[in-house]
Enzyme design. Structure first.
Site, short mmCIF file in Angstrom:
data_model
loop_
_atom_site.label_atom_id
_atom_site.label_comp_id
_atom_site.label_asym_id
_atom_site.label_seq_id
_atom_site.Cartn_x
_atom_site.Cartn_y
_atom_site.Cartn_z
N GLN C 237 -9.36 8.78 -1.13
CA GLN C 237 -8.13 8.11 -0.30
C GLN C 237 -7.59 9.39 0.64
O GLN C 237 -6.69 9.11 1.61
CB GLN C 237 -7.14 7.81 -1.34
CG GLN C 237 -7.18 6.86 -2.07
CD GLN C 237 -6.32 6.29 -3.10
OE1 GLN C 237 -6.55 5.90 -4.28
NE2 GLN C 237 -4.92 6.58 -2.71
N ARG C 384 -0.16 2.89 -7.32
CA ARG C 384 0.65 2.04 -6.43
C ARG C 384 1.97 2.40 -6.69
O ARG C 384 2.94 1.14 -6.64
CB ARG C 384 0.21 0.44 -6.75
CG ARG C 384 0.49 -0.51 -5.79
CD ARG C 384 -0.02 -1.60 -5.83
NE ARG C 384 -0.08 -2.41 -4.26
CZ ARG C 384 -0.83 -3.24 -4.11
NH1 ARG C 384 -1.83 -3.74 -4.69
NH2 ARG C 384 -0.60 -3.80 -3.02
N CYS C 385 2.41 3.45 -6.53
CA CYS C 385 3.85 3.77 -6.04
C CYS C 385 3.85 5.11 -5.46
O CYS C 385 2.76 6.03 -5.66
CB CYS C 385 4.38 3.67 -7.55
SG CYS C 385 4.01 5.05 -8.49
#
Ligand code: FAD
Ligand code: FES
Ligand code: FES
Lengths: 287, 166, 806
Positions: C237, C384-385
Site C-alpha cells: 500500500q 479500513r479506518c
C-alpha cells in the site's frame, strides 16, 4: 495450500473401483466430488497415496423410483438433487436440505454419496437419511450389501464401511404422500456447517401426529436419530407442550463440541430450537 | 509422482499439458496455460475467486485436480468476451454498475454470473444473491454486483437497462 | 457564441471531470481477467518460497533440522535465523520503533510465527519441503489475556528487550509493557468528574479483527548481482516506504532498489507494513541469485499478518442531568501482540485515538493508553479506518448510548444536544484537533427524517409490548451513530513515518498532443485512483479524462509518496494533483497571453480554454496550449508543460456522517437480521459519486462483518482458533444487508478542491451503529452494554442472562 502427492486412478465400473480399492489398501480413497476430501488434503489433514476417481462410472449416477423406494446413485450431485422434479414431489426434504448445503459451486460438484459416506458430523444429508430410514447400498470385494443409515455412523469419520467398500446408491423409502417434512439449519452464513440442524418427517391423522422421525446434524460425533424426541410428539397435536418435550429430548442426546459457532451449551439449546421449528414447519406442510 | 497428460478445451481452444496428479486445476490454468484471470483467495474452498465454468457448471478450480478436468470444456473469464473483443453483457454490466473495485473477485463473479444467467435468465435480486453466495467480495458489499448482473440479464433479454450506478 | 461552438456546460460534460459518475478505467482490464497482480508474475528461473511456522503460541526453539528438507529434489535452500543473523537481518525494525523477528531465533512468540524459509523450484515442492523441516520446541506458558500482561510473575515474552527500561515513548512499567501515552488535561477532567451530576462508566472492548483483503500478501524479489540492484514486486500500500525501509535494512542504496506495486487485490490496512516473508524472499533472491516468489496462504494471512483493534477502553462520561456532556475520561489497554508492529505515524503510538471526543462538544477530556505484549500475532493496523479512529468512534458512540440510557433520553436527542454546532467550526477539540468544517445537526436531522425516526421508535415501543405479552420472540433495535473521521495524514508538523513527513505527491506531464501522464505517490487497491485523479486533472486543466493516464506504484517513476491508507489519498495526493495542475495552468496562461497578444490579466478561464475577457471568440484551448508549450513558448519561458507538487496538508480533514440501523433479534437463536441501514456521509466535495457510493457500500459491509461476527480468537494456550474463511466471518451476498446511502456536502475549507476522503468513514460509523442497534434491542430489559462481535451465540447468551428463555 498444496496437497501431498498421490497416484490417480479412474475406473469405469464399480467392479474395477472396488478391486482397486481393495488392492491398493487403506492408503487408497474414493474420490467423488472431492469437496470434502480435497480441502482436507490441501490442509494436509488427509494424505491418501491413491485416489480412485468415481466420476467415470456411469452406473453410479441417476435418480430413479423403484416401487416404494427412491434410489439415488452415489455420484448424483447436490445440484442434481435440487433440480430433480420427481424428488421435489416425493421427497421434498432432500431438495430443502441440499439447498442449505454450502454454495452453488459446491453443490454442482459435491455428491450425495460423498456426503453420506464422508462421516463428517457436519454433513447435512446423513441426519436426513437417518430421519427417512434410508439404506445405503454398498459394494465390496465380497459383493453387495445394504447398511441402514441408522447403523452406518460409528464416530467422527468412522463408518460401517469395511476397507475396500464403497457406497453405490442410497435407497430411500418414500414417506406417504401428505407427509410433512422440514430441515431447519442454523448456520452463521452461507457455506457454513450447522451450528445445529434438525430434520423432521411426520404424518398427521385427525389433527394428531401419527408418525414422526427426527434426525440431528452436527450435534455429536455422528448424526443423531432422535427417537425419544419423535415419540414425544406422536399422538399429540404437536402443541406447545409436546414440542417442548421433543426439544428437551433432542437436547438431552446432543453432545456438541464447543467451537467458533458457540459453546456446547448454546449449541445444545439450538438442537431444541431447530427441532421445535422443524416440527412446526413440517406440521403446516402435512396435509 | 509421475506426470500425466491432460487434454481439455479451454475457451473454445484445445489445451493440454503434463501435470502431477495433485496439480490443482487453478494452478494448471494460471501457471501452465497462463490464464491468470481466476485467482486464489483462500485455502478452504470458500471464496470463489477461482471460479471457472466447467461442462456447464460453475466450479471452484482450487478444489479440483487438473486430472479430474481431463476432457472437460472450460470457460474462464478470458473467454467471456466475443472473439472480436466485444465485451460480454456481464462484463459491460460490471463496469456500468460499478460492480468491482480491486477486481480480485471479479473473474470468479463473472464466470459465476454467466452460469447463473444461463440457468435463470431473469433472476430476482434474492436469486442473484443466493446464486453468488459462493463468491466473496471484500470491496463492493455486493449491491452493485447484483445490479451488474441485473443489467446483464436485461441486456441479454434485449430489455432496456436501468440507469447506471448511483 | 455560435451554434457550432458547444456551450461551456457541454464542453465541461465531455471532460468527465469532478462530480461526474465516470466509469472506471481500471475495469476494462479487470473484467477481462487482465489485471496484473503479484502472483500473476512469472520470471525466468523464478523460485518459490514457503514458510515453516510455529505450531505453538510461546515456545523455545531448541533445534532446527532442515537436512530432510534440503535433500528433497527441487529444494534450493532453507533459511533460518542462523543464516540471517550474520547479515543482521534476523530482526527487522517496525514502524512503531520496535523490532520484529524475521525468522525466530531462540523463541517463538505467537502461533504461526515464521521459523524457517524453504526455497524450491516450484510451490508444490516448497510446500512438501516445509513439512520436512524438523523443529524441536519446548513449550512455554502463553500469555493471551492482555489484562494479565503486567501482572507480577507474568511470563516474560520479549527476552530480547526485557532489560530495556525505555520504550519508544518513554519508560516501560513492566517487561511486557510497550508504551504509555496520554493526552488531554487530567486534572481538569478529574475535576469535571468530581462535579458531575451524572456519570457513566463502562469497559468497552473492541475485539481483535483482521482486514483480510481477498488477495493475501505476496511478493517477488529479484536481485541482480551484477548491477547490485534489487527489484521487488509486492502487495504494497506504500511502495516508497517499503523502498526506504528495504534500503535501511539491506544497505542497498535506495536508487538501486525498485519497488513495484502492481494491481492489488484489496488492502484495507493489511498491506501497509513489511512482513518477514518479504525479507525472506529478498534474502533468498540475494543468496540464490534467482527471483523468488512468496505467496502467503489465507491461514497465514489471518494468523500472522497484521491484525487490527484489540483495544480495551474503560470509558467514563460526566454530564449534567439535562444531558450536556462535561467531561470524558478513557483508559485504553492496547494489546499489540508479540512485537509492536503498529502502523501509526511515529509520534502517535495510539494513532489518532484522541478523536475520541467524537462529534460532541466536550469541554475537557483525558486519554491514557498502555500498550502491552501478548503471545499473539503482531500488528495493529488501521483496518479500513484512519489510525485507531474506528476504536475511538466505537468507544464514544457506545458511551453516548449508555449515557442516554442512564438519563432516560433518546440516543438521537442526546446527540442533538451535544453535537458541535455549525458556528463552532473550525472547532478546537479538547484533545487537540482542529475540526475543519461540518454541519452536524443538519446531517443528523436529515438522517432522522429520511428513516422517519419517530415512527420507528413508536413501532419499537409497540413491538416491545407485544414481546412482553408473548406475541413475538423478536426484539427490534434501532441504532444511531454520528461519527467524525479524521483523515489525510498528515501535516508534517505532527505526522511522519520513520521520520519521513506524511506529505503526498503528484507529477503531471502534458504531452504535445494534449495527452497527459500523471503519477502519484499513493497506491490504489481498488479505490479507482486511475479514474478519479484523472477527473481532478480534467476539471483543473480542461483536458478530457480519457486522455489522461494515471500511474502509481512504481518507485522508479512515481514521485515519493507515503502511500494509500487512512483515507489519505484524496486529502494529500488529490490535493497535490490539483496543485500541480494549477502550476501547469499558470504556465499555460502565460503561453496563451503570448499567443493571443494580450496581458495574462486580460484572460479568463472557461472550462478548457483561456479566452480574452469580453471577447470570448478569441481563445486558446488547453490542447492548443500544450502544443505551443513544445512548439513556441514565449521568450524567457522554458519549453514543456509539466509540474510536480509535494503537498504538505495544513490540517487533517474531518469527514462525518449520521447512520441509522434497524434490526430484529431472534431471542431464541441470537440471530440478528438487519432490516434497514441508512448512511448519510459528508466527505466534502464529491469527485466521483459512483465511486463514493461504492466505497460506502464496501465499508458498510466490512463494518457489518466486524460488528456481527469478525474476531480473531485465541484459546488459553495461544492457538489461533479461527484463521480461515470457515470461521472468520466474511458475509456473502445473502447475509449482507441492503444499503441506503445519502449525503450532505460541506467542503473542507483548507483543501484545494474541498474534498475530505471517504473510503473508511462507513467502517468508522458503521460498526457502532450496528452495535448500538443490538444494544438498543435489549435496553428496555435493563441491559447496558454487550460486547462485540454480535454473533449468534453471544446475542443468545445476553437473552439467556436476561431470562428470556423461560
Ligand atoms: C465451502 C464448503 C462448504 C460446505 N458446506 C457443507 C454443508 O453445509 N453441509 C454439507 O453437508 N456439506 C458441506 N460441504 C461438503 C460438501 O457437501 C461435499 O461435497 C460433500 O460432503 C462430500 O461430497 P463429495 O462428493 O465432494 O465427496 P468427496 O470429497 O469426494 O469425498 C468425501 C469422503 O467420502 C469418501 N467417499 C466419497 N464417495 C464415496 C462413496 N461413494 N463410497 C465411499 N466413500 C466415498 C471419500 O473417500 C472421502 O473420504 C461443504 C464443502 C465446502 C467446500
Ligand atoms: S480459492 Fe477460494 S474458493 Fe478457490
Ligand atoms: S472487488 Fe475487491 S474483492 Fe471484489
Amino acid at each position: 495450500m498444496i496437497p501431498g502427492a498421490f497416484a490417480y486412478h479412474r475406473p469405469k465400473t464399480v467392479k474395477d473401483a472396488v478391486a482397486m480399492l481393495s488392492e491398493l489398501g487403506p492408503d487408497a480413497r474414493p474420490l467423488a466430488g472431492g469437496h470434502s476430501l480435497i480441502p482436507m488434503m490441501k490442509l494436509r489433514l488427509s494424505s491418501p497415496a491413491h485416489l480412485v476417481d468415481l466420476r467415470a462410472i456411469g452406473e453410479l449416477k441417476g435418480i430413479r423410483a423403484e416401487g416404494a423406494e427412491v434410489v439415488i446413485g452415489a455420484m448424483t450431485t447436490q445440484h442434481d438433487v435440487i433440480a430433480d422434479s420427481m424428488l421435489a414431489a416425493r421427497l421434498p426434504i432432500l431438495r430443502e436440505t441440499a439447498l442449505v448445503i454450502a454454495d452453488p459451486q459446491v453443490r454442482y460438484v459435491g455428491t450425495i454419496g460423498g456426503n453420506v459416506a464422508n462421516g463428517d458430523p457436519g454433513n447435512d444429508m446423513p441426519a436426513v437419511m437417518l430421519c427417512l430410514g434410508a439404506v445405503y447400498q454398498v459394494a465390496g470385494r465380497k459383493g453387495e450389501r445394504r447398511i441402514a443409515a441408522r447403523k452406518f455412523y460409528e464416530g467422527a469419520y468412522m463408518t460401517a464401511l469395511e476397507p475396500g467398500e464403497m457406497v453405490t446408491a442410497i435407497r430411500i423409502p418414500v414417506p406417504p404422500s401428505g407427509h410433512g417434512a422440514a430441515y431447519e439449519k442454523l448456520k452463521r452464513k452461507v457455506g457454513d456447517y450447522a451450528t445445529a440442524a434438525a430434520a423432521v418427517v411426520l404424518t398427521m391423522s385427525g389433527g394428531r401426529a401419527a408418525t414422526c422421525s427426527i434426525g440431528l446434524t452436527n450435534l455429536a460425533e455422528t448424526p443423531l436419530w432422535a427417537e425419544e424426541a419423535a415419540k414425544a410428539v406422536v399422538g399429540t397435536t404437536i402443541d406447545a407442550a409436546a414440542v417442548k418435550k421433543a426439544a428437551a429430548a433432542a437436547e438431552a442426546i446432543a453432545s456438541p463440541a464447543s467451537d467458533n459457532r458457540g459453546p456446547a451449551e448454546y449449541r445444545k439449546k439450538m438442537a431444541g430450537v431447530m427441532v421445535a421449528r422443524a416440527l412446526a414447519r413440517a406440521k403446516t406442510r402435512a396435509g | 509422482m509421475a506426470k500425466v497428460q491432460v487434454t481439455m478445451k479451454v475457451n473454445g481452444a484445445p489445451a493440454e499439458g503434463l501435470v502431477e496428479p495433485r496439480t490443482l486445476l487453478i494452478h494448471f490454468l494460471r501457471e501452465q496455460l497462463n490464464l491468470t484471470g481466476a485467482h486464489v483467495g483462500c485455502d478452504t474452498s470458500h471464496c470463489g475467486a477461482c471460479t471457472v465454468d466447467l461442462d456447464g457448471r460453475s466450479v471452484k478450480s482450487c478444489t479440483m485436480f487438473a486430472v479430474q478436468a481431463d476432457g472437460a470444456d472450460i470457460l474462464t473469464v478470458e473467454g467471456l468476451a466475443a472473439p472480436g473483443g466485444t465485451l460480454h453483457a456481464l462484463q459491460e454490466g460490471f463496469r456500468e454498475m460499478h460492480g468491482l473495485q480491486c477486481g480480485f473477485c471479479t473473474p470468479g463473479m463473472l464466470t459465476r454470473g454467466y452460469r447463473l444467467l444461463e440457468e435463470n435468465p431473469r433472476p430476482s435480486e434474492d436469486e442473484i444473491r443466493a446464486g453468488i453466495a459462493g463468491n466473496l467480495c471484500r470491496c463492493t458489499g455486493y449491491q452493485n454486483i447484483v445490479k451488474a448482473i441485473q443489467y446483464a440479464a436485461a441486456r441479454l433479454a434485449g430489455a432496456p437497462v436501468k440507469e447506471a450506478a448511483e | 457564441m455560435n451554434d457550432v461552438t458547444p456551450s461551456s456546460a457541454e464542453r465541461a460534460e465531455k471532460l468527465q471531470g469532478m462530480g461526474c459518475k465516470r466509469k472506471r478505467v481500471e475495469d476494462i482490464r479487470f473484467v477481462q481477467g487482465k489485471g496484473s497482480y503479484v502472483d500473476d508474475l512469472k520470471l525466468p528461473g523464478m523460485l518459490h518460497g514457503d514458510l515453516v511456522r510455529s505450531p505453538y503460541g510461546h515456545a523455545r526453539v531448541r533445534k532446527i533440522d532442515a537436512a530432510k528438507a534440503k535433500a528433497l529434489p527441487g529444494v534450493v535452500a532453507v533459511l533460518t535465523a542462523a543464516d540471517l543473523k550474520p547479515l543482521n537481518l534476523h530482526y527487522m525494525p517496525t514502524l512503531a520503533g520496535d523490532v520484529q523477528a524475521v525468522l525466530a531465533e531462540e523463541k517463538v512468540l505467537y502461533q504461526n510465527q515464521e521459523v524457517a524459509f524453504v526455497i524450491a523450484t516450484d510451490r508444490y515442492v516448497a510446500a512438501d519441503a516445509a513439512e520436512l523441516v524438523e523443529v524441536e520446541y519446548e513449550e512455554l506458558p502463553a500469555l493471551v489475556d492482555p489484562f494479565k500482561a503486567m501482572a507480577p510473575g507474568a511470563p516474560v515474552l520479549r527476552e530480547d528487550i526485557k532489560d530495556k527500561t525505555d520504550g519508544a515513548h518513554g519508560k516501560r512499567k513492566h517487561y511486557n509493557h510497550i508504551f504509555a501515552w496520554q493526552i488531554g488535561e487530567k486534572e481538569a477532567t478529574d475535576q469535571a468528574f468530581r462535579k458531575a451530576e451524572v456519570t457513566v462508566k463502562e469497559l468497552i472492548s473492541y475485539q481483535r479483527v483482521h482486514p483480510c483483503p481477498l488477495e493475501t500478501c505476496q511478493c517477488v524479489a529479484s536481485f541482480d548481482k551484477i548491477k547490485g540492484e534489487l527489484t521487488v514486486w509486492g502487495t504494497f500500500q506504500a511502495p516508497h516506504v517499503i523502498r526506504t525501509v528495504a534500503s535501511l535494512i539491506s544497505k542497498i542504496p535506495e536508487h538501486k532498489i525498485h519497488v513495484i506495486a502492481p494491481d492489488i487485490g484489496g488492502g484495507f490496512g493489511n498491506k501497509v507494513g513489511a512482513y518477514p516473508g518479504y525479507i525472506c524472499a529478498v534474502v533468498a533472491s540475494i543468496v540464490t541469485g534467482r527471483p523468488v516468489k512468496w505467496v502467503e496462504d489465507r491461514i497465514e494471512n489471518l494468523s500472522a499478518t497484521s491484525f487490527a483493534r484489540d483495544y480495551h477502553m474503560t470509558t467514563e462520561i460526566a454530564a449534567t442531568k439535562d444531558g450536556r456532556v462535561t467531561g470524558l475520561r478513557v483508559h485504553v489497554l492496547a494489546d499489540h501482540g508479540a512485537f509492536d508492529a503498529c502502523a501509526d505515524p511515529s509520534k502517535w503510538p495510539a494513532g489518532f485515538f484522541n478523536i475520541v471526543t467524537g462529534s460532541y462538544d466536550f469541554p475537557v477530556a483525558h486519554v491514557a493508553v498502555d500498550g502491552v505484549y501478548t503471545n499473539k500475532a503482531p500488528g495493529g493496523v488501521a483496518y479500513r479506518c484512519s489510525f485507531r479512529v474506528t476504536e475511538a468512534a466505537y468507544c464514544i458512540e457506545r458511551a453516548m448510548d449508555i449515557l442516554a440510557q442512564k438519563l432516560g433520553l433518546d440516543p438521537a436527542e442526546l446527540r442533538l444536544r451535544n453535537l458541535i454546532r455549525r458556528e463552532q467550526f473550525p472547532y478546537q477539540s479538547a484533545l487537540g484537533w482542529e475540526y475543519d468544517s461540518g454541519d452536524y445537526h443538519a446531517a443528523l436531522k436529515k438522517a432522522m427524517d429520511a428513516v422517519d425516526y419517530r415512527a420507528l421508535r413508536a413501532e419499537q415501543k409497540a413491538r416491545q409490548e407485544a414481546f412482553k405479552r408473548g406475541e413475538t420472540r423478536e426484539l427490534m433495535g434501532i441504532g444511531v451513530s454520528f461519527f467524525t473521521e479524521i483523515v489525510g495524514a498528515g501535516p508534517s508538523r505532527n505526522c511522519d513515518i520513520l521520520g519521513i513527513a506524511m506529505f503526498d505527491s503528484a507529477e503531471i506531464r502534458i504531452h504535445p498532443t494534449g495527452a497527459v501522464t500523471a503519477r502519484m505517490g499513493t497506491k490504489s487497491q481498488g479505490q479507482g485512483h486511475e479514474t478519479t485523479y484523472a477527473q481532478i486533472i480534467a476539471s483543473e486543466l480542461g483536458l478530457p479524462a480519457d486522455d489522461i493516464t494515471v500511474e502509481e506504484g512504481n518507485t522508479d517513476t512515481a514521485p515519493y509518496g507515503l502511500g494509500t491508507y487512512g483515507s489519505r489519498s484524496t486529502p494529500t495526493a488529490g490535493a497535490a494533483t490539483a496543485m500541480a495542475a494549477r502550476k501547469i495552468k499558470a504556465k499555460a496562461q502565460m503561453i496563451a497571453a503570448d499567443l493571443l497578444e494580450v496581458s495574462e490579466y486580460d484572460l479568463e478561464w472557461d472550462v478548457d480554454r483561456f479566452r480574452v475577457k469580453g471577447n470570448p471568440e478569441r481563445f486558446k484551448t488547453m490542447k492548443e496550449l500544450a502544443w505551443a508549450a513544445y512548439n513556441r513558448v514565449p521568450k524567457g519561458l522554458e519549453p514543456g508543460l509539466e509540474a510536480v507538487n509535494y503537498y504538505d496538508p495544513p490540517n487533517m480533514t474531518y469527514p462525518f456522517g449520521a447512520y441509522i440501523c434497524v434490526l430484529d433479534v431472534d431471542v431464541d437463536t441470537g440471530v440478528c437480521k438487519v432490516r434497514r441501514f441508512y448512511a448519510l456521509d459528508d466527505c466534502g466535495t464529491r469527485i466521483n459519486p459512483m465511486i463514493i457510493e461504492g466505497q460506502i457500500h464496501g465499508g458498510l459491509t466490512e463494518a457489518f462483518a466486524i460488528a456481527m461476527g469478525q474476531e480473531i480468537r485465541y484459546d488459553e494456550i495461544g492457538n489461533c482458533t479461527n484463521p480461515s474463511f470457515m470461521d472468520y466471518f466474511l458475509p456473502t451476498a445473502v447475509e449482507t444487508p441492503k444499503w441506503e446511502t445519502d449525503w450532505t456536502t460541506t467542503p473542507s475549507p483548507h483543501h484545494p478542491i474541498g474534498a475530505k476522503g471517504v473510503g473508511e468513514s462507513p467502517n468508522v460509523g458503521g460498526v457502532p451503529c450496528f452495535a448500538n442497534a443490538v444494544n438498543d434491542a435489549f435496553k428496555f430489559l435493563g441491559s447496558t452494554h454487550i460486547a462485540m462481535p454480535h454473533n449468534h451465540w453471544r446475542t443468545w447468551t445476553v437473552a439467556d442472562k436476561l431470562g428470556l428463555h423461560g
